[in-house]
Every structure is written in structure tokens, then in C-alpha cells.
Write an enzyme that holds these catalytic residues in place. Structure first.
Site, mmCIF file in Angstrom:
data_model
loop_
_atom_site.group_PDB
_atom_site.id
_atom_site.type_symbol
_atom_site.label_atom_id
_atom_site.label_comp_id
_atom_site.label_asym_id
_atom_site.label_seq_id
_atom_site.Cartn_x
_atom_site.Cartn_y
_atom_site.Cartn_z
ATOM 1 N N SER A 115 37.445 26.290 70.920
ATOM 2 C CA SER A 115 38.287 26.887 70.126
ATOM 3 C C SER A 115 39.649 26.934 70.124
ATOM 4 C CB SER A 115 37.319 27.993 70.050
ATOM 5 O OG SER A 115 37.963 29.763 70.576
ATOM 6 N N LYS A 116 40.528 27.956 69.248
ATOM 7 C CA LYS A 116 41.755 27.596 69.614
ATOM 8 C C LYS A 116 42.156 28.562 70.544
ATOM 9 C CE LYS A 116 39.580 28.108 66.461
ATOM 10 N NZ LYS A 116 38.889 28.762 65.872
ATOM 11 N N ARG A 117 41.553 29.641 71.473
ATOM 12 C CA ARG A 117 42.270 30.586 71.886
ATOM 13 C C ARG A 117 41.678 29.988 74.141
ATOM 14 N NH1 ARG A 117 36.900 32.106 74.335
ATOM 15 N NH2 ARG A 117 34.721 31.647 73.416
ATOM 16 N N HIS A 118 40.776 28.158 73.659
ATOM 17 C CA HIS A 118 41.163 27.351 74.370
ATOM 18 C C HIS A 118 42.196 26.425 75.205
ATOM 19 C CE1 HIS A 118 36.171 28.222 73.283
ATOM 20 N NE2 HIS A 118 36.530 28.382 74.783
ATOM 21 N N GLY A 119 42.804 26.742 73.662
ATOM 22 C CA GLY A 119 44.067 25.675 73.376
ATOM 23 C C GLY A 119 43.856 24.662 72.858
#
Length: 498
Positions: free
Chosen positions: A268-272
Site C-alpha cells: 500500500s501507499k505507506r510502503h512507497g
RNA sequence: GUCCCCAUCGUCCAGAGGCCUAGGACGUGGCCCUUUCAAGGCCAAAACACGGGUUCGAAUCCCGUUGGGGACGCCA
């Protein structure tokens, strides 16, 4: 025509029938995610491998969350990756339209058919009430499936609700028993239907839900293999039920594992960066992205890692897809990028670099004519040192222009030392006297000079490098000197010598 | 909670009963090459989750445990 043709005809028919029709069916509620891209890639590879058809269909029945911009973005990312579709938006096809919101009548007709056949029924329950029941059940720690309230309605009840103009959805009546299907990557899978509730196929607003539209379209578009994410595996029995109720052949399924972040959670977004568009912006080569994605969860079996698009097509099999989820490894993607960059012909690199070079004021048309051989040599020298295509622009600058950007630290370290300016002056004289700047003789001349002046060759080498390219690092100095050209080399040495 | 899927180095994969003292790649460390930086070459550390079976023999087959993931929507 002889008897042969009569024998040949069925063969041809059969081989045509064997040609798979697969599809990628994104929902335009977001950008093209790398997971979606990989699903699209597997479908595309399968179609290309078997001479089949790759259909692109837009599942925009969630009117609230879908948008035209997302459609545009998804198409653009697929195009960037080179995953061309044979039927779908922009290209049309025998089963057009390829947007589900333009096919609503088809779904309604299918639903009516199911209701008439007794395979589905109208449901007047209100979503709010259902949600409340569901929550209550969950709070009590038990699973909840629809209680079939509306299936039990008497004709009078139904008549009264209709007369009241109550909104109605359509639910599929799940028959008792067990549903099984064969998954091409996992084998036999079975679900006891008691765990499957009577799912809604038409919302009370008249729009179909995913289960109905996907099945109706896959039937109509004659999809032979459904290759999709693992997260759909528990949806599959519902859809198999629908195929059967519709009297349609059930396609083969292949559920591919999910792509996870480094923490093993769904990417998800928080992984980049998670959208393909971001990787495009970050200057990755589409061929590297393809290669990387293909090997995430799939393997051709051997030890080869770097594959061209054609090689992937040649080797792709659904059976080669592995069962476990895969962690997205950004470092390996970088490595693939470099590998593909090194393998890209210099002419192709130049072609792709043209916009950036133009923007930097470094482009000239003679790169394509009189200077073609020379610029190709420069690129070949620089490309194994670049991780991204765009890094070649600044690297190219000292070769193609008079402008040299000097790295302050490098200048201090290699040009400001005692006697350096003097050594460079002498070196400049030597270079001027040399017939050519061919690497071997030039290097010999430099070493001879260093010897004569009692200094290490490194002093001259490093000073020359910084003076000529402005940086402490560069490809082999003597190749650089030859390609930068005597005029510019002399000029740059002049500004840094006494 | 219920159902389903999965399980080999930190990560991605190879391995479809003996070829496994488990192979490759990324990353990490070292060495070589060398004028710097890459590329390239060589070497090293690093894994079959656990427990039971089946078998002459199991990373490979079966069962269980544990762990991870997914799905349980009038989202797709």
C-alpha cells in the site's frame, strides 16, 4: 480440393477454439497498482504466448468511485508498459462496448432471467437493517449470512411491497451442496455452499454488482481463462454458481498471489510507490518493470533473470506461477533497470533521451547524422554506470557541450594541490603535440610525463578528469579524453593550468 | 469468529521421492581487475517453520500444529 481438406478443416477449427481469450478488468477507482499491472501482464503474456486475445474491460459499475481520469491513467500506464489490448477501450471489438456502465441492460436481462428461472429473488431488505444485523452477529462473535427473509415472502407480501414502491435488490439463491473448481495454479478447490450467502446481484438502484457483471461479461466475451488476484478466490464459488445458473460454460481460473510490502502486509501507499505511474515518473524503463513484475510470483524454471519482453512471452506458463505471496523488492527493481539500460542499444537510448536532452539544451540533430557513431560510443561508455536513463543527461553534458559543471569538492581535492596547475600546463603541451588522442598512446604519454616530473600518474589522471568532466568520477579517463575531443580537452586544461 | 489460500536463504525464485554436503538472483561482506566510479569475474555468510506419518529413501506425498495472507459489502 482433395480429401485432405476435409480432414484439415476440423483441425483448424479446433486450433482456433484453443486460442485463449483472457481479459484484464480494472475498476477505475484508482491508479494502476503494481499488483494490477502484474495481473494484466500475466494475462497479456498468456494471450501472446498462445496466440490468443487480450481483452481490456473497464469495470465501472461503482459509479460513486469511478472516474474518467482514472480510466485515462490506467490506459496510459498499460500503454507505457507495452501491454497492448486486442479488444477494449479505444480499439473496440466484437463485444463492444467494453465499459460496464454501457452494458447495464445486459446485466438486468440476465438477472430477470435468473429470477424467472427461480435461481434468484427480489429482496426488499434495507441495507441499513442488514448492516445492523451483520454487526450484531459479528459482535456476538459469529458469522452472519443473509437470513433469506425475502425469499420467504408470501405473494401477498411481495404484492404489497411492490404496491408501496419499495426499492428491491435481486439476490441469487444459493443452492445447498458443494461448489468445486480447478485452479490452474492451485489445483482443486472446494467450498461448502452453506458458508455462501444469497449475494446481491442487482442493487436496489438497478446497477449490477461485481459478481453478476463479471460473469455476464466473461460469458458474453467468451473468456476462456480468468487470471486474476488471489483475493478473488473466495468470490469464485459464487461466480461458478452464476455460470451454472446461466447455463454457460465455466472458464478456467488461475489465481495469482498478491504482492506484499516489506512488512508482509498487502502493498500500500505507506510502503512507497505503488502505482505504475509513479515508476514511470521515477524514470524506470518499462522493460525493467515488466521483467521485475513477471518474476514476482512466476518463474520460467531456470537461472536466467534478465528477460526481454519476447523472451517472457516465449516462456510464459500459468503453471509456473508460484502459490505464495511475494514481497516487492525495490532494490532488485533497480538492478533490473540497470541491466536493461545496459542492454538497450545506444541508438535507442538516444531516441528516448531526446526530449530530456532537448529540454537541457543539449540536443542537436547531428547526433542522428554526422555525429551518430561518436555519440553512440559516448553512450556505450556511460551506460553501465547509470542506474536510471535520466542520469545520462548530466553525464553526457561534458561530451556534447562546452558547459562543464564543476563539483567543488572534486576541484579542491584534485586541482588545487601544489604544482597541479603547473603539471597540467606541461600535460597540455604534450597533448597538443600528440597526433591523436587514441587511448593507449595518450596513456603512455601521460605516464611518461608523470615519470619525468617525478609524480604519480594518478595526480595527473585525477586532475585531468576533474578539469575535463568536472567530476571525480567518470569512465576510463583516456576513453573520455578521446571522445570529448582534443579541442575541448585543451581548452579545459587551459582554464585549470598555469 | 467462519471459510479459503500459502509456507525453501533478509527478499524473489529453482527444486515436481534418490541428481540436494539444497541451486540461481537481489542485497550484504571480502578479493580480483583498476586512474576514479560502474560493469564484469571469483569467494563468503545466509533457508527446506515444527511435529507426526507413508517409503528402503522426503525440501518434495499425507495429516496435524504454528505462522502469514485473503475473503466474509446493495466495493471491485
Amino acid at each position: 480440393m482433395t480429401g485432405h481438406s476435409r480432414r484439415a478443416t476440423p483441425d483448424v477449427t479446433e486450433s482456433l477454439a484453443m486460442r485463449p481469450r483472457v481479459r484484464f478488468a480494472p475498476s477505475p477507482t484508482g491508479f494502476l497498482h503494481v499488483g494490477g499491472a502484474r495481473t494484466a501482464l500475466f494475462n497479456w503474456l498468456y494471450a501472446r504466448r498462445h496466440g490468443g486475445t487480450f481483452v481490456l474491460r473497464i469495470e465501472d459499475t461503482d459509479v460513486e468511485r469511478s472516474s474518467d481520469d482514472m480510466v485515462t491513467g490506467i490506459l496510459s500506464s498499460l500503454t507505457w508498459l507495452g501491454l497492448s489490448w486486442d479488444e477494449g477501450p479505444g480499439v473496440g471489438g466484437p463485444h463492444a462496448p467494453y465499459f460496464q456502465t454501457e452494458r447495464l441492460d445486459t446485466y438486468r436481462a440476465a438477472a430477470s432471467h435468473l429470477v424467472e428461472a427461480g435461481a434468484a429473488y427480489y429482496c426488499y431488505c434495507r441495507p441499513d437493517d442488514l448492516a445492523a444485523k451483520r454487526e450484531a452477529a459479528q459482535a456476538a462473535g459469529s458469522a452472519w449470512t443473509y437470513d433469506r427473509t425475502c425469499h420467504a415472502l408470501s405473494p401477498e407480501d411481495v404484492a404489497r411491497r411492490e404496491a408501496d414502491g419499495q426499492a428491491r435488490a435481486v439476490r441469487f439463491l444459493v443452492p445447498p451442496g458443494i461448489t468445486t473448481f480447478t485452479d490452474l495454479v492451485r489445483g482443486h478447490i472446494e467450498f461448502a455452499r452453506e458458508h455462501i450467502e444469497d449475494f446481491v446481484i442487482i442493487r436496489s438502484d438497478g446497477h449490477p454488482t461485481y459478481h453478476l457483471s463479471v460473469v455476464v461479461d466473461d460469458v458474453e466475451m467468451e473468456i476462456t481463462q480468468v487470471v486474476r488476484g488471489d483475493d478473488h478466490i473466495s468470490n469464485t464459488p459464487k461466480q461458478v454458481l452464476l455460470y451454472e445458473a446461466l447455463g454457460a460454460p465455466v472458464p478456467e481460473f488461475a489465481h495469482v498471489p498478491l504482492i506484499l510490502g516489506p512488512d508482509k502486509k498487502r502493498l500500500s501507499k505507506r510502503h512507497g510507490a505503488t502505482s505504475v505511474g509513479e515508476y514511470e515518473t521515477q524514470d524506470y524503463l518499462p522493460e525493467a518493470m515488466i521483467n521485475f513484475l513477471a518474476l514476482l510470483g512466476w518463474s520460467p524454471g531456470g537461472n536466467q533473470e534478465v528477460f526481454s519482453r519476447d523472451e517472457l512471452v516465449e516462456r510464459f506458463t500459468l503453471a509456473g506461477i508460484s502459490g505464495g505471496n511475494a514481497v516487492f523488492n525495490a532494490e532488485k527493481l533497480d538492478w533490473f533497470n540497470q541491466q536493461h539500460l545496459m542492454r538497450l542499444p545506444s541508438e535507442e537510448i538516444l531516441r528516448r533521451l531526446r526530449p530530456a536532452l532537448t529540454a537541457a539544451g543539449l540536443w542537436r540533430d547531428t547526433f542522428l547524422t554526422t555525429e551518430a557513431g561518436w555519440i553512440a560510443r559516448v553512450i556505450d561508455l556511460l551506460k553501465p554506470r547509470a542506474r536510471k536513463l535520466g542520469q545520462l543527461v548530466p553525464a553526457l553534458a561534458p561530451f556534447v557541450s562546452d558547459e562543464v559543471v564543476y563539483d567543488e569538492a572534486a576541484v579542491i581535492k584534485h586541482l588545487k594541490g601544489d604544482g597541479v596547475a603547473d603539471h597540467l600546463a606541461a600535460w597540455r603541451e604534450v597533448l597538443q603535440a600528440l597526433p591523436t588522442l587514441e587511448p593507449a598512446p595518450t596513456e603512455a604519454a601521460l605516464r611518461a610525463l608523470a615519470d619525468a616530473r617525478g609524480i604519480k600518474p594518478g595526480v595527473l589522471i585525477h586532475a585531468t578528469r576533474v578539469a575535463v568532466v568536472g567530476q571525480a568520477v567518470s569512465p576510463g579517463l583516456f576513453e573520455v579524453l578521446e571522445l570529448v575531443g582534443r579541442g575541448r580537452v585543451i581548452e579545459r586544461l587551459r582554464t585549470h593550468s598555469s
